[in-house]
Each structure stands twice: as structure tokens, then as C-alpha cells.
Design an enzyme around this catalytic site. Sequence first.
Site, PDB file in Angstrom:
ATOM      1  N   ASP A 119     -13.317  -1.305  -0.757  1.00  0.00           N
ATOM      2  CA  ASP A 119     -13.244  -2.439  -1.690  1.00  0.00           C
ATOM      3  C   ASP A 119     -14.227  -3.548  -1.341  1.00  0.00           C
ATOM      4  O   ASP A 119     -14.176  -4.631  -1.906  1.00  0.00           O
ATOM      5  CB  ASP A 119     -11.813  -2.972  -1.809  1.00  0.00           C
ATOM      6  CG  ASP A 119     -11.302  -3.625  -0.533  1.00  0.00           C
ATOM      7  OD1 ASP A 119     -11.807  -3.305   0.565  1.00  0.00           O
ATOM      8  OD2 ASP A 119     -10.372  -4.453  -0.619  1.00  0.00           O
TER       9      ASP A 119
ATOM     10  N   GLU B 140     -13.033 -10.433  12.569  1.00  0.00           N
ATOM     11  CA  GLU B 140     -12.204  -9.427  13.222  1.00  0.00           C
ATOM     12  C   GLU B 140     -13.050  -8.222  13.607  1.00  0.00           C
ATOM     13  O   GLU B 140     -14.021  -7.896  12.929  1.00  0.00           O
ATOM     14  CB  GLU B 140     -11.129  -8.915  12.252  1.00  0.00           C
ATOM     15  CG  GLU B 140     -10.011  -9.862  11.957  1.00  0.00           C
ATOM     16  CD  GLU B 140      -8.931  -9.132  11.167  1.00  0.00           C
ATOM     17  OE1 GLU B 140      -7.917  -8.775  11.782  1.00  0.00           O
ATOM     18  OE2 GLU B 140      -9.103  -8.903   9.959  1.00  0.00           O
ATOM     19  N   MET B 141     -12.623  -7.528  14.644  1.00  0.00           N
ATOM     20  CA  MET B 141     -13.291  -6.312  15.074  1.00  0.00           C
ATOM     21  C   MET B 141     -13.322  -5.273  13.958  1.00  0.00           C
ATOM     22  O   MET B 141     -14.214  -4.435  13.895  1.00  0.00           O
ATOM     23  CB  MET B 141     -12.563  -5.762  16.307  1.00  0.00           C
ATOM     24  CG  MET B 141     -13.229  -4.569  16.951  1.00  0.00           C
ATOM     25  SD  MET B 141     -14.843  -4.971  17.611  1.00  0.00           S
ATOM     26  CE  MET B 141     -15.562  -3.324  17.690  1.00  0.00           C
ATOM     27  N   SER B 142     -12.362  -5.323  13.051  1.00  0.00           N
ATOM     28  CA  SER B 142     -12.271  -4.346  11.963  1.00  0.00           C
ATOM     29  C   SER B 142     -13.408  -4.473  10.958  1.00  0.00           C
ATOM     30  O   SER B 142     -13.649  -3.565  10.170  1.00  0.00           O
ATOM     31  CB  SER B 142     -10.941  -4.503  11.224  1.00  0.00           C
ATOM     32  OG  SER B 142     -10.880  -5.784  10.619  1.00  0.00           O
TER      33      SER B 142
ATOM     34  N   LYS C  42      -3.563  -6.545  -2.872  1.00  0.00           N
ATOM     35  CA  LYS C  42      -3.826  -7.664  -1.960  1.00  0.00           C
ATOM     36  C   LYS C  42      -3.583  -8.940  -2.761  1.00  0.00           C
ATOM     37  O   LYS C  42      -4.173  -9.119  -3.832  1.00  0.00           O
ATOM     38  CB  LYS C  42      -5.254  -7.610  -1.421  1.00  0.00           C
ATOM     39  CG  LYS C  42      -5.512  -6.402  -0.532  1.00  0.00           C
ATOM     40  CD  LYS C  42      -6.931  -6.383   0.009  1.00  0.00           C
ATOM     41  CE  LYS C  42      -7.135  -5.198   0.937  1.00  0.00           C
ATOM     42  NZ  LYS C  42      -8.516  -5.130   1.479  1.00  0.00           N
TER      43      LYS C  42
ATOM     44  N   THR D 155      -4.695 -10.292  15.387  1.00  0.00           N
ATOM     45  CA  THR D 155      -5.358  -9.410  14.426  1.00  0.00           C
ATOM     46  C   THR D 155      -4.630  -9.451  13.079  1.00  0.00           C
ATOM     47  O   THR D 155      -3.412  -9.539  13.026  1.00  0.00           O
ATOM     48  CB  THR D 155      -5.367  -7.972  14.984  1.00  0.00           C
ATOM     49  OG1 THR D 155      -6.245  -7.921  16.107  1.00  0.00           O
ATOM     50  CG2 THR D 155      -5.813  -6.975  13.937  1.00  0.00           C
TER      51      THR D 155
ATOM     52  N   SER E   2      -8.423   0.158  -0.875  1.00  0.00           N
ATOM     53  CA  SER E   2      -9.365  -0.137   0.196  1.00  0.00           C
ATOM     54  C   SER E   2     -10.007   1.147   0.713  1.00  0.00           C
ATOM     55  O   SER E   2     -10.613   1.886  -0.050  1.00  0.00           O
ATOM     56  CB  SER E   2      -8.662  -0.922   1.308  1.00  0.00           C
ATOM     57  OG  SER E   2      -9.591  -1.341   2.282  1.00  0.00           O
ATOM     58  N   HIS E   3      -9.843   1.432   2.013  1.00  0.00           N
ATOM     59  CA  HIS E   3     -10.487   2.608   2.605  1.00  0.00           C
ATOM     60  C   HIS E   3      -9.505   3.775   2.763  1.00  0.00           C
ATOM     61  O   HIS E   3      -9.827   4.773   3.417  1.00  0.00           O
ATOM     62  CB  HIS E   3     -11.054   2.247   3.982  1.00  0.00           C
ATOM     63  CG  HIS E   3     -10.012   1.812   4.957  1.00  0.00           C
ATOM     64  ND1 HIS E   3      -9.448   0.556   4.905  1.00  0.00           N
ATOM     65  CD2 HIS E   3      -9.406   2.463   5.966  1.00  0.00           C
ATOM     66  CE1 HIS E   3      -8.537   0.460   5.874  1.00  0.00           C
ATOM     67  NE2 HIS E   3      -8.500   1.601   6.525  1.00  0.00           N
TER      68      HIS E   3
ATOM     69  N   ASP F 196     -16.886  -0.882   3.008  1.00  0.00           N
ATOM     70  CA  ASP F 196     -15.655  -0.091   2.895  1.00  0.00           C
ATOM     71  C   ASP F 196     -15.280   0.031   1.412  1.00  0.00           C
ATOM     72  O   ASP F 196     -16.010  -0.436   0.533  1.00  0.00           O
ATOM     73  CB  ASP F 196     -14.527  -0.692   3.734  1.00  0.00           C
ATOM     74  CG  ASP F 196     -13.926  -1.945   3.132  1.00  0.00           C
ATOM     75  OD1 ASP F 196     -14.665  -2.715   2.496  1.00  0.00           O
ATOM     76  OD2 ASP F 196     -12.713  -2.171   3.288  1.00  0.00           O
TER      77      ASP F 196
ATOM     78  N   HIS G 247     -13.780  -7.491   8.956  1.00  0.00           N
ATOM     79  CA  HIS G 247     -13.537  -8.634   8.072  1.00  0.00           C
ATOM     80  C   HIS G 247     -14.223  -9.864   8.677  1.00  0.00           C
ATOM     81  O   HIS G 247     -13.945 -10.231   9.823  1.00  0.00           O
ATOM     82  CB  HIS G 247     -12.041  -8.922   7.945  1.00  0.00           C
ATOM     83  CG  HIS G 247     -11.265  -7.851   7.249  1.00  0.00           C
ATOM     84  ND1 HIS G 247     -11.190  -7.765   5.876  1.00  0.00           N
ATOM     85  CD2 HIS G 247     -10.524  -6.823   7.730  1.00  0.00           C
ATOM     86  CE1 HIS G 247     -10.433  -6.731   5.533  1.00  0.00           C
ATOM     87  NE2 HIS G 247     -10.025  -6.141   6.632  1.00  0.00           N
TER      88      HIS G 247
ATOM     89  N   ARG H 107       0.835  -1.194   0.000  1.00  0.00           N
ATOM     90  CA  ARG H 107       0.000   0.000   0.000  1.00  0.00           C
ATOM     91  C   ARG H 107       0.869   1.242   0.000  1.00  0.00           C
ATOM     92  O   ARG H 107       1.855   1.297   0.749  1.00  0.00           O
ATOM     93  CB  ARG H 107      -0.876   0.012   1.252  1.00  0.00           C
ATOM     94  CG  ARG H 107      -2.271   0.515   1.058  1.00  0.00           C
ATOM     95  CD  ARG H 107      -3.126   0.345   2.301  1.00  0.00           C
ATOM     96  NE  ARG H 107      -2.828  -0.850   3.053  1.00  0.00           N
ATOM     97  CZ  ARG H 107      -2.503  -0.834   4.352  1.00  0.00           C
ATOM     98  NH1 ARG H 107      -2.389   0.305   4.993  1.00  0.00           N
ATOM     99  NH2 ARG H 107      -2.280  -1.963   4.990  1.00  0.00           N
TER     100      ARG H 107
ATOM    101  N   ASP I 126     -14.752  -5.521   1.232  1.00  0.00           N
ATOM    102  CA  ASP I 126     -14.476  -6.760   1.977  1.00  0.00           C
ATOM    103  C   ASP I 126     -14.846  -6.624   3.453  1.00  0.00           C
ATOM    104  O   ASP I 126     -14.716  -7.573   4.218  1.00  0.00           O
ATOM    105  CB  ASP I 126     -13.022  -7.232   1.802  1.00  0.00           C
ATOM    106  CG  ASP I 126     -11.982  -6.243   2.302  1.00  0.00           C
ATOM    107  OD1 ASP I 126     -12.360  -5.184   2.862  1.00  0.00           O
ATOM    108  OD2 ASP I 126     -10.779  -6.520   2.126  1.00  0.00           O
ATOM    109  N   ARG I 127     -15.352  -5.435   3.857  1.00  0.00           N
ATOM    110  CA  ARG I 127     -15.809  -5.236   5.232  1.00  0.00           C
ATOM    111  C   ARG I 127     -17.234  -4.689   5.234  1.00  0.00           C
ATOM    112  O   ARG I 127     -17.629  -3.965   4.320  1.00  0.00           O
ATOM    113  CB  ARG I 127     -14.894  -4.260   5.978  1.00  0.00           C
ATOM    114  CG  ARG I 127     -13.500  -4.818   6.210  1.00  0.00           C
ATOM    115  CD  ARG I 127     -12.691  -3.933   7.145  1.00  0.00           C
ATOM    116  NE  ARG I 127     -12.337  -2.646   6.568  1.00  0.00           N
ATOM    117  CZ  ARG I 127     -12.613  -1.474   7.126  1.00  0.00           C
ATOM    118  NH1 ARG I 127     -13.283  -1.398   8.256  1.00  0.00           N
ATOM    119  NH2 ARG I 127     -12.236  -0.353   6.536  1.00  0.00           N
TER     120      ARG I 127
END
Length: 459
Positions: free
Chosen positions: A240, A321-323, A111, A302, A101-102, A238, A325, A13, A242-243
Site C-alpha cells: 500500500d 521504524e525498522m519496518s 487502517k 514499535t 498492505s503486504h 510495499d 515506516h 486485518r 506506506d513503506r
Amino acid sequence: MIHSSVFKAYDIRGIVPSQINDNFAFLLGRALGQRAKSLGHTQFVIGFDGRHSSPSLAQQLSAGIQDQGLEVINIGMVPTPLVYFYTYANDIGACVAITGSHNPPNYNGFKMMLDGQAIYGENVTRLKEEMIALADTPLLKASGKEIILDIVPDYIQRITADVKLSRPMHIAIDAGNGIGGKVAPALFKALGCQVDTLYCEVDANFPNHHPDPADPHNLEALIKHVQQTDCELGLAFDGDADRLGVVTKSGQIIWPDRQLILYSQDILKRVPHATIVFDVKCSRHVAEQITQAGGKPVMWQTGHSLIKQKMKELNAALGGEMSGHTFFKERWYGFDDGLYTGARLLEILSKEQNPSAVLEALPQDQNTPEIKVEMQEGQPHALIKILQEKAKLPTAKQLITIDGIRAEYEDGFGLARASNTTPVLVLRFEGRNEDSLARIKAEFKALLAEYAPDIQVNF
């Protein structure tokens, strides 16, 4: 010049064009093609998001992969999960999603997956040396070629064949002008929903709000729309896709760890005693509720690549995940897909007359969002190492050190960990009530004052 800073723990990134540019993409394609060839791959899937730089980066990445003699399957401008979907569904094993992504509009990235597994850690950082070596190596001019496919109809058909809603639902979708807007409205309409769209036009400048549902400010427009219309709930994606972010009729944000409880309870009805993996930032209620539903909870580090790897090792049915995902292995392929996660959420909630009430009834303590303390490069990991060796927290019943230091209490938890992507110390706290939360935060504040007196703590 190839910048070391763009090679992150889970992906690549950086800023366009100073760090990420066409030349970088071409060399990366050659390096990945070389690796893929050595593993016996003959095909490579690529797709890209809606950023201004993405089509050109995709073209150069493809050219680099083709130079190594591989066939590139270019599925065009699509959400990241569709790149994974086509790769898994066709047992190809090698892919790259070009996405920022974001991140802000001037960023982009890659990715990557090889041999059926996400590339992370040293397998990412070693790419720099491989790219530098290839920069001085003549082109192979091998006989690779590119095939261009539109897989969006196949993706939607695959999900609608599997996910069935018990009744039509009225929902709102906010894609934040990210690439999710290209697929999400069509997918949820195909599932039988009435869909109100917010910011679903792909616009790489993100003119309305940042495409990151982890930040409550980015959900304000969606909350307002759901509250003022007949929508039953709102879904946000988000950049892309994926969340997934979720908001209820009353405006409550259902954070991903609470969502994971609902998915776990649903899966465990069909797969008794299933293993479910979640990261160290998740609520203590996740493990409690999985156990109560007859499952086996496993807390892990994580990082979406790390969660996927642990799920594969344990043959887990679900991970999260908390994020935001979420990884469904049961009935799906085990990769993170915000669109599919939204479909599974509606499948569960369509059985209920009041979906928001079901979501809001999920257990929740008093908690903080992620608290980030900026430090110098290398300092967060050094501090965590010291805390893991020396930390004393008076009222904690257990210290977990798989990723930073997580103190478990009878009435909550406290977490300090080093980010793997930026020089930041990440903290998160949860308590049964305000008093519990204040006590746990005070213990961690005292701990940091003892071992890192120079840093400014903002909690």
C-alpha cells in the site's frame, strides 16, 4: 459472526470473505460513523488499494458511514498515504484506508484515523462490541452522501512544489504490483527523474513477488536491474506504499534505520536540536548519529500508531521504524508515506555525484534481521513480563524495557519483544563485529534457555 482475531493492535486485518466481507465493512462503517459523529466530524475520507475485494468493501464501508449521516469523500483506488494526505491537508480528521498492505492476496483490512489520530489498541478492539450492537439496531437512513474525487494530481503537485532535486536522476522503481505503482512512476517523473519501472501494473494476485521490501528476496529483481543498467539506485514499495525499501548500485540493501540517519542529518541542518523518534528495533547508530548531528533521539515502542502518537506528544520533526515506516513532520504532515520518503531521499542524494557511495557510507554493524519464534497465544507477552522483571545479562550496560527487553552493550544490542499482531517472540541482534554479535546472541540464548526452555530458538 464477527471474528475477534481480525482486530489487531494497529488496524483491522483478516481473510476475505470468511473474516472480512461486505457485511463486516458495512457494520464497521456504521460504528466508525457513529464515533465520528460523536466527535463532531461531518466528513469521512475513504480510499482503497488494488485488491479484488477492495472496491466492494469500500462501497459497503461508505454506505455504513453515510447511514450515520456523514458525508463520505471517496478518493478511489490509491496508495494508503494519499488517504492520510487528503485528510490532513483538508483538516478533516477522519479516514479509512482499505488495504491488505503486504499480506497475501486473500487478505484485506482497514487502517483508521479519528480525531486526527490513528486508532489503535483498545480503540480498535472495542469496535467489535460496537459493530455487534449496531447489527441489532435499525438503520438510521440518515442523509449522508458520497463525493468521488481524484486527488492524485493534487498529491503530486504538493510534493513537487516542496521537494526539489538538484539534478535529474535515473532510478528504478519496484512496486511489487501493489497500489504504489499507480502513483510512484508519475510522481518521480514529475520530480525530474528518468524512471525504469518494475511490476508497477496493479495486480492483486502479486504474480512476480510479494510486495514487502522488508524481505531481501523481494528485492532481488530490483537489485539485478539497478546493477545491469544506468540506474543510480532502486526504490521499492510495499503493497500500500506506506513503506520504502532502498537498494544501491552495488546491490546493497539500505535498511530503514540507516535511511533514518540520513534523513535526520538533513533535517537537523534546518531544525537544530529537533526531536527524532525511532523504535526499539533500530540500530544503536541511530541515536549516536542523531546526537552527533545535534538532535535529540527518543527510542520508543514499535508500531506506526505508537510512533505517531509519541511524535505528536514531543512535537518531533521526524520518526521512523525498522519496518520501513518513516514519518516526516518537517515540511509534511507526520504520517508514514513511502512515496514522500522516496522523494525526500532523492532530494538529499541528488546533491551527490555518487548517491550509492553516500548510502553505503552510513554506519553499520554486523546484525541479524528480525528473528521470529512462534509461540502459543499469550505466551510471548507473558515471557517478556518475566524477562523484564528477572533478566540478568552479564555484560550489558543498560536494560531498556519500554517494549520488551533491549540490552545495550558497549559494542552492540540485543532485543526480545512480543509482537502485537501475532503470537510471536521477535528477536534482533547487532554487534560491532562477528565476535560481539556472537557473544550478545549467546547471552540471550542462555536467558531464553533459563526462562523458556520449551521454545526452539533459531539463532
